[in-house]
Design an enzyme around this catalytic site. Structure first.
Site, PDB file in Angstrom:
ATOM      1  N   ASP A 226       3.243  -3.805  -7.501  1.00 33.71           N
ATOM      2  CA  ASP A 226       3.030  -5.246  -7.312  1.00 33.71           C
ATOM      3  C   ASP A 226       3.695  -6.069  -8.406  1.00 33.71           C
ATOM      4  O   ASP A 226       4.232  -7.151  -8.149  1.00 33.71           O
ATOM      5  CB  ASP A 226       1.530  -5.557  -7.274  1.00 33.71           C
ATOM      6  CG  ASP A 226       0.912  -5.267  -5.907  1.00 33.71           C
ATOM      7  OD1 ASP A 226       1.623  -4.750  -5.024  1.00 33.71           O
ATOM      8  OD2 ASP A 226      -0.288  -5.556  -5.720  1.00 33.71           O
TER       9      ASP A 226
ATOM     10  N   LYS B 209      -7.043   5.608  -0.222  1.00 37.25           N
ATOM     11  CA  LYS B 209      -8.485   5.526  -0.500  1.00 37.25           C
ATOM     12  C   LYS B 209      -8.737   4.249  -1.293  1.00 37.25           C
ATOM     13  O   LYS B 209      -8.609   4.216  -2.508  1.00 37.25           O
ATOM     14  CB  LYS B 209      -8.979   6.740  -1.275  1.00 37.25           C
ATOM     15  CG  LYS B 209     -10.486   6.720  -1.535  1.00 37.25           C
ATOM     16  CD  LYS B 209     -10.943   7.983  -2.251  1.00 37.25           C
ATOM     17  CE  LYS B 209     -12.448   7.943  -2.499  1.00 37.25           C
ATOM     18  NZ  LYS B 209     -12.818   6.960  -3.548  1.00 37.25           N
TER      19      LYS B 209
ATOM     20  N   SER C 285      -6.900   6.981  -4.656  1.00 36.77           N
ATOM     21  CA  SER C 285      -7.916   6.270  -5.398  1.00 36.77           C
ATOM     22  C   SER C 285      -7.385   5.655  -6.695  1.00 36.77           C
ATOM     23  O   SER C 285      -6.586   4.739  -6.669  1.00 36.77           O
ATOM     24  CB  SER C 285      -9.058   7.246  -5.670  1.00 36.77           C
ATOM     25  OG  SER C 285     -10.275   6.583  -5.728  1.00 36.77           O
TER      26      SER C 285
END
Length: 440
Positions: A356, A370, A345
Protein backbone atom coordinates in the site's frame (compact mmCIF):
# COMPACT_ATOMS: atom_id res chain seq x y z
CA UNK A 1 -4.38 -11.55 26.26
CA UNK A 2 -2.89 -10.19 23.08
CA UNK A 3 -4.77 -10.21 19.84
CA UNK A 4 -3.64 -12.98 17.56
CA UNK A 5 -3.57 -12.99 13.76
CA UNK A 6 -2.54 -16.58 13.27
CA UNK A 7 -1.83 -19.95 14.75
CA UNK A 8 1.41 -20.13 16.70
CA UNK A 9 2.36 -23.77 16.40
CA UNK A 10 5.31 -26.10 16.67
CA UNK A 11 5.04 -26.32 12.94
CA UNK A 12 3.79 -24.08 10.23
CA UNK A 13 3.73 -23.56 6.37
CA UNK A 14 3.82 -25.23 2.85
CA UNK A 15 3.71 -24.93 -0.96
CA UNK A 16 1.37 -26.05 -3.74
CA UNK A 17 -1.28 -28.79 -3.55
CA UNK A 18 -0.65 -32.18 -5.13
CA UNK A 19 -3.07 -34.61 -6.74
CA UNK A 20 -5.36 -36.77 -4.57
CA UNK A 21 -4.65 -40.46 -4.34
CA UNK A 22 -7.75 -42.70 -4.15
CA UNK A 23 -7.41 -44.00 -0.59
CA UNK A 24 -6.78 -40.49 0.75
CA UNK A 25 -9.95 -39.19 -0.88
CA UNK A 26 -12.03 -42.05 0.49
CA UNK A 27 -10.64 -41.54 3.97
CA UNK A 28 -11.45 -37.86 3.77
CA UNK A 29 -15.07 -38.48 2.79
CA UNK A 30 -15.56 -41.10 5.49
CA UNK A 31 -14.02 -38.97 8.24
CA UNK A 32 -16.05 -35.94 7.13
CA UNK A 33 -19.31 -37.89 7.41
CA UNK A 34 -18.41 -39.21 10.86
CA UNK A 35 -17.35 -35.81 12.16
CA UNK A 36 -20.49 -34.07 10.90
CA UNK A 37 -22.76 -36.68 12.45
CA UNK A 38 -20.87 -36.61 15.74
CA UNK A 39 -20.69 -32.83 16.03
CA UNK A 40 -24.27 -32.11 15.04
CA UNK A 41 -25.72 -34.96 17.11
CA UNK A 42 -24.37 -34.89 20.64
CA UNK A 43 -21.55 -32.38 20.94
CA UNK A 44 -23.05 -29.28 19.37
CA UNK A 45 -26.73 -29.74 20.10
CA UNK A 46 -26.46 -30.15 23.86
CA UNK A 47 -23.06 -28.88 24.84
CA UNK A 48 -23.95 -25.94 27.03
CA UNK A 49 -26.22 -27.84 29.40
CA UNK A 50 -23.43 -30.01 30.74
CA UNK A 51 -21.28 -26.89 30.72
CA UNK A 52 -23.68 -25.51 33.33
CA UNK A 53 -24.19 -28.76 35.26
CA UNK A 54 -20.53 -29.72 35.47
CA UNK A 55 -18.80 -26.36 35.49
CA UNK A 56 -21.07 -23.38 36.09
CA UNK A 57 -18.34 -21.57 37.99
CA UNK A 58 -16.16 -21.58 34.88
CA UNK A 59 -18.81 -19.96 32.73
CA UNK A 60 -19.72 -17.44 35.44
CA UNK A 61 -16.09 -16.42 35.83
CA UNK A 62 -15.66 -16.02 32.10
CA UNK A 63 -18.79 -13.98 31.49
CA UNK A 64 -18.40 -11.76 34.52
CA UNK A 65 -14.67 -11.36 33.96
CA UNK A 66 -15.28 -9.81 30.55
CA UNK A 67 -18.44 -7.91 31.34
CA UNK A 68 -20.84 -10.17 29.43
CA UNK A 69 -24.42 -10.40 30.75
CA UNK A 70 -25.34 -13.54 32.63
CA UNK A 71 -28.90 -14.64 33.22
CA UNK A 72 -29.40 -17.59 35.52
CA UNK A 73 -32.93 -18.21 34.32
CA UNK A 74 -34.00 -18.32 30.69
CA UNK A 75 -36.83 -19.75 28.66
CA UNK A 76 -36.86 -21.69 25.42
CA UNK A 77 -38.26 -18.64 23.62
CA UNK A 78 -35.65 -16.18 24.91
CA UNK A 79 -33.14 -16.83 22.15
CA UNK A 80 -30.55 -17.86 24.76
CA UNK A 81 -28.58 -21.05 24.31
CA UNK A 82 -28.86 -21.97 28.00
CA UNK A 83 -32.48 -22.73 28.83
CA UNK A 84 -34.74 -25.40 30.32
CA UNK A 85 -34.95 -27.19 26.98
CA UNK A 86 -31.19 -27.61 26.54
CA UNK A 87 -30.72 -28.49 30.20
CA UNK A 88 -33.40 -31.15 29.88
CA UNK A 89 -31.93 -32.51 26.69
CA UNK A 90 -28.46 -32.98 28.13
CA UNK A 91 -29.94 -34.78 31.12
CA UNK A 92 -31.89 -37.06 28.77
CA UNK A 93 -28.79 -37.79 26.71
CA UNK A 94 -26.77 -38.52 29.83
CA UNK A 95 -29.46 -40.95 30.97
CA UNK A 96 -29.46 -42.70 27.59
CA UNK A 97 -25.67 -43.03 27.59
CA UNK A 98 -25.52 -44.18 31.22
CA UNK A 99 -28.30 -46.72 30.70
CA UNK A 100 -27.63 -48.15 27.24
CA UNK A 101 -24.08 -47.37 26.10
CA UNK A 102 -22.21 -50.65 25.80
CA UNK A 103 -19.08 -49.48 27.64
CA UNK A 104 -18.99 -48.98 31.39
CA UNK A 105 -15.88 -46.79 31.59
CA UNK A 106 -17.22 -43.57 30.05
CA UNK A 107 -14.94 -40.63 30.84
CA UNK A 108 -17.20 -37.78 31.97
CA UNK A 109 -14.39 -35.23 31.71
CA UNK A 110 -13.79 -36.16 28.08
CA UNK A 111 -17.54 -35.88 27.43
CA UNK A 112 -17.53 -32.37 28.86
CA UNK A 113 -14.44 -31.32 26.89
CA UNK A 114 -16.03 -32.67 23.73
CA UNK A 115 -19.08 -30.53 24.28
CA UNK A 116 -17.05 -27.40 25.01
CA UNK A 117 -15.20 -27.97 21.75
CA UNK A 118 -18.52 -28.72 20.06
CA UNK A 119 -19.89 -25.30 20.97
CA UNK A 120 -16.90 -23.63 19.36
CA UNK A 121 -17.19 -25.90 16.32
CA UNK A 122 -20.81 -24.83 15.91
CA UNK A 123 -19.58 -21.32 15.03
CA UNK A 124 -18.16 -22.85 11.83
CA UNK A 125 -15.06 -20.72 12.31
CA UNK A 126 -11.82 -22.75 12.16
CA UNK A 127 -10.01 -20.07 14.18
CA UNK A 128 -12.37 -20.11 17.18
CA UNK A 129 -11.18 -22.91 19.46
CA UNK A 130 -11.60 -24.24 23.01
CA UNK A 131 -8.28 -25.07 24.73
CA UNK A 132 -7.89 -27.59 27.51
CA UNK A 133 -5.32 -26.76 30.18
CA UNK A 134 -2.69 -28.86 28.39
CA UNK A 135 -3.49 -27.31 25.01
CA UNK A 136 -3.34 -23.81 26.48
CA UNK A 137 0.08 -24.52 27.99
CA UNK A 138 1.26 -25.77 24.61
CA UNK A 139 -0.04 -22.59 22.97
CA UNK A 140 1.79 -20.37 25.44
CA UNK A 141 4.99 -22.38 25.00
CA UNK A 142 4.79 -22.11 21.23
CA UNK A 143 4.17 -18.37 21.40
CA UNK A 144 7.27 -18.01 23.55
CA UNK A 145 9.30 -19.70 20.81
CA UNK A 146 10.52 -22.90 22.54
CA UNK A 147 8.96 -26.37 22.31
CA UNK A 148 9.71 -30.09 22.29
CA UNK A 149 9.34 -31.52 18.82
CA UNK A 150 11.21 -32.22 15.60
CA UNK A 151 12.03 -28.76 14.26
CA UNK A 152 9.85 -28.48 11.17
CA UNK A 153 7.28 -25.96 10.02
CA UNK A 154 3.95 -27.37 8.87
CA UNK A 155 0.78 -25.96 7.37
CA UNK A 156 -2.49 -27.53 6.29
CA UNK A 157 -2.95 -27.99 2.56
CA UNK A 158 -6.62 -27.14 2.15
CA UNK A 159 -6.98 -28.82 -1.25
CA UNK A 160 -5.63 -32.16 -0.04
CA UNK A 161 -6.71 -31.64 3.57
CA UNK A 162 -3.34 -32.99 4.67
CA UNK A 163 -0.45 -31.36 6.57
CA UNK A 164 2.59 -30.34 4.55
CA UNK A 165 6.14 -29.58 5.71
CA UNK A 166 6.92 -26.03 4.67
CA UNK A 167 10.35 -25.64 6.17
CA UNK A 168 13.04 -27.41 8.20
CA UNK A 169 15.00 -25.65 10.94
CA UNK A 170 18.79 -26.00 10.76
CA UNK A 171 20.41 -28.28 13.32
CA UNK A 172 17.16 -29.96 14.36
CA UNK A 173 15.94 -33.59 14.33
CA UNK A 174 13.91 -32.83 11.18
CA UNK A 175 17.07 -31.81 9.32
CA UNK A 176 18.99 -34.84 10.58
CA UNK A 177 16.15 -37.10 9.41
CA UNK A 178 16.35 -35.40 5.97
CA UNK A 179 12.77 -34.15 5.97
CA UNK A 180 12.13 -31.84 3.02
CA UNK A 181 10.01 -28.82 2.21
CA UNK A 182 6.73 -29.91 0.60
CA UNK A 183 6.75 -33.40 2.11
CA UNK A 184 3.14 -34.37 2.82
CA UNK A 185 2.64 -35.87 6.31
CA UNK A 186 0.30 -38.74 5.50
CA UNK A 187 0.52 -40.61 8.82
CA UNK A 188 1.94 -40.00 12.30
CA UNK A 189 2.76 -43.21 14.18
CA UNK A 190 0.60 -45.03 11.60
CA UNK A 191 -2.40 -42.78 12.41
CA UNK A 192 -3.83 -41.06 9.34
CA UNK A 193 -3.69 -37.28 9.32
CA UNK A 194 -6.53 -37.01 6.80
CA UNK A 195 -9.14 -34.55 8.02
CA UNK A 196 -7.28 -33.59 11.21
CA UNK A 197 -6.89 -29.96 12.20
CA UNK A 198 -3.39 -28.53 12.19
CA UNK A 199 -3.19 -28.35 15.98
CA UNK A 200 -4.22 -32.02 16.19
CA UNK A 201 -1.40 -33.00 13.83
CA UNK A 202 1.09 -30.89 15.78
CA UNK A 203 -0.04 -32.53 19.02
CA UNK A 204 0.67 -35.97 17.54
CA UNK A 205 4.15 -34.96 16.38
CA UNK A 206 5.24 -33.17 19.54
CA UNK A 207 6.22 -35.14 22.63
CA UNK A 208 8.74 -35.61 25.44
CA UNK A 209 12.40 -35.07 24.68
CA UNK A 210 14.17 -38.25 23.59
CA UNK A 211 11.06 -40.06 22.36
CA UNK A 212 10.60 -41.00 18.70
CA UNK A 213 7.79 -40.24 16.25
CA UNK A 214 7.26 -42.32 13.10
CA UNK A 215 6.21 -40.33 10.02
CA UNK A 216 4.82 -41.59 6.73
CA UNK A 217 5.55 -38.96 4.08
CA UNK A 218 4.49 -38.43 0.46
CA UNK A 219 7.26 -36.72 -1.53
CA UNK A 220 7.46 -34.98 -4.89
CA UNK A 221 5.01 -34.85 -7.78
CA UNK A 222 4.93 -38.67 -7.91
CA UNK A 223 3.93 -38.83 -4.22
CA UNK A 224 6.66 -41.33 -3.34
CA UNK A 225 5.92 -42.91 0.06
CA UNK A 226 8.71 -42.55 2.63
CA UNK A 227 8.88 -43.95 6.19
CA UNK A 228 11.10 -42.17 8.71
CA UNK A 229 11.66 -42.13 12.48
CA UNK A 230 12.48 -38.76 14.05
CA UNK A 231 13.72 -38.32 17.62
CA UNK A 232 12.15 -35.38 19.45
CA UNK A 233 14.26 -32.80 21.26
CA UNK A 234 14.05 -29.29 22.70
CA UNK A 235 13.84 -26.80 19.84
CA UNK A 236 14.38 -23.07 20.18
CA UNK A 237 12.57 -21.62 17.24
CA UNK A 238 14.65 -19.28 15.04
CA UNK A 239 11.84 -17.17 13.62
CA UNK A 240 14.26 -14.90 11.72
CA UNK A 241 17.03 -16.11 9.40
CA UNK A 242 19.43 -13.96 7.40
CA UNK A 243 22.08 -14.29 4.70
CA UNK A 244 23.73 -12.29 1.93
CA UNK A 245 22.78 -12.75 -1.73
CA UNK A 246 23.91 -11.46 -5.09
CA UNK A 247 27.22 -11.63 -6.93
CA UNK A 248 28.62 -8.90 -4.71
CA UNK A 249 26.71 -10.02 -1.61
CA UNK A 250 25.03 -6.62 -1.64
CA UNK A 251 21.48 -7.96 -1.15
CA UNK A 252 20.28 -8.81 2.33
CA UNK A 253 17.91 -11.75 2.71
CA UNK A 254 15.72 -11.89 5.85
CA UNK A 255 13.21 -14.67 6.38
CA UNK A 256 10.46 -14.42 9.01
CA UNK A 257 8.86 -17.81 9.66
CA UNK A 258 6.22 -16.60 12.14
CA UNK A 259 5.49 -13.68 14.44
CA UNK A 260 6.20 -14.82 18.01
CA UNK A 261 7.13 -12.84 21.11
CA UNK A 262 10.82 -13.35 20.31
CA UNK A 263 10.53 -12.29 16.66
CA UNK A 264 10.91 -8.46 16.92
CA UNK A 265 14.22 -8.78 18.78
CA UNK A 266 15.44 -11.39 16.29
CA UNK A 267 14.40 -9.08 13.46
CA UNK A 268 16.33 -6.16 14.99
CA UNK A 269 19.44 -8.32 15.38
CA UNK A 270 19.12 -9.69 11.86
CA UNK A 271 18.77 -6.23 10.35
CA UNK A 272 21.78 -4.99 12.31
CA UNK A 273 23.90 -7.85 10.95
CA UNK A 274 22.78 -7.17 7.39
CA UNK A 275 23.29 -3.42 7.69
CA UNK A 276 26.81 -4.05 9.00
CA UNK A 277 27.51 -5.77 5.68
CA UNK A 278 26.48 -2.60 3.81
CA UNK A 279 23.55 -4.15 1.96
CA UNK A 280 22.02 -2.09 -0.84
CA UNK A 281 18.66 -3.91 -0.95
CA UNK A 282 16.54 -6.15 1.29
CA UNK A 283 14.51 -9.26 0.43
CA UNK A 284 11.98 -10.14 3.14
CA UNK A 285 10.77 -13.75 2.85
CA UNK A 286 7.27 -14.23 4.27
CA UNK A 287 6.45 -17.37 2.33
CA UNK A 288 4.42 -19.87 4.35
CA UNK A 289 4.44 -17.55 7.38
CA UNK A 290 1.12 -18.35 9.12
CA UNK A 291 1.01 -15.20 11.24
CA UNK A 292 1.26 -14.68 14.98
CA UNK A 293 0.78 -11.82 17.39
CA UNK A 294 -0.41 -8.34 16.49
CA UNK A 295 2.18 -6.75 18.77
CA UNK A 296 5.05 -8.58 17.07
CA UNK A 297 4.11 -7.63 13.52
CA UNK A 298 3.49 -4.00 14.48
CA UNK A 299 6.86 -3.79 16.26
CA UNK A 300 8.56 -5.05 13.11
CA UNK A 301 6.51 -2.81 10.81
CA UNK A 302 7.65 0.22 12.83
CA UNK A 303 11.23 -0.59 11.81
CA UNK A 304 10.33 -0.38 8.11
CA UNK A 305 7.23 1.68 7.32
CA UNK A 306 6.75 5.43 6.84
CA UNK A 307 4.53 7.44 9.17
CA UNK A 308 0.92 6.31 9.07
CA UNK A 309 -1.39 3.37 9.70
CA UNK A 310 0.05 -0.14 9.82
CA UNK A 311 -3.34 -1.86 10.05
CA UNK A 312 -6.74 -1.17 11.56
CA UNK A 313 -9.42 -3.46 12.95
CA UNK A 314 -13.22 -3.15 13.01
CA UNK A 315 -15.43 -5.25 15.30
CA UNK A 316 -19.09 -6.23 14.86
CA UNK A 317 -20.22 -2.98 16.48
CA UNK A 318 -18.26 -0.88 14.00
CA UNK A 319 -15.63 0.09 16.58
CA UNK A 320 -12.34 0.84 14.84
CA UNK A 321 -8.85 0.59 16.31
CA UNK A 322 -5.80 1.96 14.48
CA UNK A 323 -2.25 0.63 14.85
CA UNK A 324 0.22 3.27 13.69
CA UNK A 325 3.87 3.90 12.89
CA UNK A 326 5.73 7.16 13.58
CA UNK A 327 7.98 6.74 10.52
CA UNK A 328 11.18 7.32 12.49
CA UNK A 329 12.82 4.21 11.04
CA UNK A 330 11.46 4.13 7.49
CA UNK A 331 13.67 1.88 5.40
CA UNK A 332 15.90 3.72 2.90
CA UNK A 333 16.87 0.88 0.54
CA UNK A 334 14.82 -1.06 -2.07
CA UNK A 335 12.64 -3.87 -0.70
CA UNK A 336 11.30 -7.06 -2.29
CA UNK A 337 8.86 -9.24 -0.35
CA UNK A 338 8.42 -12.95 -1.10
CA UNK A 339 4.89 -14.30 -0.47
CA UNK A 340 2.92 -17.40 -1.36
CA UNK A 341 -0.52 -18.93 -0.87
CA UNK A 342 0.40 -19.87 2.70
CA UNK A 343 1.51 -16.39 3.75
CA UNK A 344 -1.32 -15.58 6.13
CA UNK A 345 -2.61 -13.18 8.70
CA UNK A 346 0.19 -11.12 10.28
CA UNK A 347 2.42 -11.77 7.27
CA UNK A 348 -0.35 -10.27 5.13
CA UNK A 349 -0.44 -7.26 7.44
CA UNK A 350 3.23 -6.56 6.79
CA UNK A 351 3.22 -7.35 3.08
CA UNK A 352 -0.07 -5.47 2.59
CA UNK A 353 1.29 -2.35 4.26
CA UNK A 354 4.51 -2.47 2.23
CA UNK A 355 2.45 -2.78 -0.95
CA UNK A 356 0.00 0.00 0.00
CA UNK A 357 2.85 2.41 0.78
CA UNK A 358 4.62 1.38 -2.47
CA UNK A 359 7.66 0.66 -0.35
CA UNK A 360 8.60 -2.52 -2.21
CA UNK A 361 7.66 -5.16 -4.77
CA UNK A 362 5.82 -8.39 -3.90
CA UNK A 363 7.01 -11.56 -5.66
CA UNK A 364 5.42 -15.03 -5.56
CA UNK A 365 1.79 -16.10 -5.33
CA UNK A 366 -1.42 -14.51 -4.00
CA UNK A 367 -1.45 -14.76 -0.21
CA UNK A 368 -3.80 -16.89 1.88
CA UNK A 369 -6.42 -14.26 2.68
CA UNK A 370 -6.91 -14.34 6.46
CA UNK A 371 -8.23 -10.91 7.31
CA UNK A 372 -9.69 -11.62 10.74
CA UNK A 373 -8.36 -11.23 14.27
CA UNK A 374 -8.49 -13.64 17.21
CA UNK A 375 -8.20 -13.07 20.95
CA UNK A 376 -7.55 -15.64 23.67
CA UNK A 377 -9.93 -15.40 26.64
CA UNK A 378 -8.88 -17.03 29.92
CA UNK A 379 -11.70 -19.04 31.55
CA UNK A 380 -9.99 -18.76 34.96
CA UNK A 381 -9.67 -22.53 35.49
CA UNK A 382 -6.60 -23.22 33.36
CA UNK A 383 -8.59 -23.44 30.14
CA UNK A 384 -9.33 -20.79 27.51
CA UNK A 385 -11.09 -20.03 24.25
CA UNK A 386 -9.63 -18.36 21.19
CA UNK A 387 -12.35 -16.35 19.47
CA UNK A 388 -12.48 -14.34 16.26
CA UNK A 389 -13.35 -10.79 17.34
CA UNK A 390 -12.87 -8.45 14.35
CA UNK A 391 -11.86 -7.89 10.73
CA UNK A 392 -8.66 -6.10 9.81
CA UNK A 393 -7.87 -3.75 6.93
CA UNK A 394 -4.66 -2.68 5.20
CA UNK A 395 -3.67 1.02 5.30
CA UNK A 396 -5.63 1.69 2.08
CA UNK A 397 -8.75 0.12 3.55
CA UNK A 398 -8.52 -3.27 1.82
CA UNK A 399 -10.29 -6.21 3.47
CA UNK A 400 -8.28 -9.16 2.19
CA UNK A 401 -10.22 -11.94 3.98
CA UNK A 402 -10.91 -14.77 1.56
CA UNK A 403 -9.17 -12.78 -1.18
CA UNK A 404 -5.52 -12.43 -0.29
CA UNK A 405 -2.94 -9.98 -1.62
CA UNK A 406 -1.80 -10.29 -5.22
CA UNK A 407 1.95 -10.07 -5.85
CA UNK A 408 3.38 -7.53 -8.28
CA UNK A 409 5.24 -10.37 -10.02
CA UNK A 410 3.57 -13.79 -9.96
CA UNK A 411 5.89 -16.81 -9.80
CA UNK A 412 4.69 -20.35 -9.05
CA UNK A 413 6.99 -22.38 -6.81
CA UNK A 414 8.78 -25.30 -8.50
CA UNK A 415 8.84 -28.00 -5.80
CA UNK A 416 10.47 -30.59 -8.07
CA UNK A 417 13.38 -28.27 -8.84
CA UNK A 418 13.93 -27.69 -5.12
CA UNK A 419 13.78 -31.41 -4.38
CA UNK A 420 16.31 -32.09 -7.15
CA UNK A 421 19.06 -29.57 -6.40
CA UNK A 422 17.68 -27.00 -3.87
CA UNK A 423 16.84 -24.52 -6.64
CA UNK A 424 14.41 -21.92 -5.26
CA UNK A 425 12.92 -20.36 -8.37
CA UNK A 426 10.86 -17.80 -6.42
CA UNK A 427 13.92 -16.54 -4.55
CA UNK A 428 15.87 -16.42 -7.81
CA UNK A 429 13.14 -14.20 -9.26
CA UNK A 430 13.22 -11.95 -6.19
CA UNK A 431 16.96 -11.46 -6.65
CA UNK A 432 16.38 -10.62 -10.32
CA UNK A 433 13.72 -8.04 -9.40
CA UNK A 434 16.02 -6.56 -6.76
CA UNK A 435 18.88 -6.22 -9.24
CA UNK A 436 16.54 -4.35 -11.59
CA UNK A 437 15.59 -1.97 -8.75
CA UNK A 438 19.25 -1.39 -7.88
CA UNK A 439 20.11 -0.64 -11.51
CA UNK A 440 17.53 2.14 -11.75
Amino acid sequence: MDSNFGNNMDMVPSQEPQQFIPDVKAAKEQKSRLRKRFASGILVGCMVSLFILAGIYVFWGFTHGFGAPFGATTTADSGELINDETLGKIEALEDVIDTYYYKTDVDKEKEAIGMYKGLMDSLEDPYSVYYTEEELNDLMTDTAGVYYGIGAYVSLDEDMNLPRISGVMPGTPAERAELMTDDIIYEVDKESTQGLKLDEVVSLIKGPEGTTVHLTLLRGSKMEEIEVDVERSAVEVPTVNTKLLGENENIGYLQITEFDDITPDQFTEGMAELRASNIEGLIIDLRSNPGGSLQAVCDIARQILPKGIIVYTVDKNGEREDYTCDGAHEIDIPVVVLVNQYSASASEILSGAIKDYKLGKLVGMTTFGKGIVQRVFDLNDGTAVKLTVSNYYTPNGNNIHGIGIEPDIEVEYDADAYAKDKTDNQLDKAVEVMNDLLDK
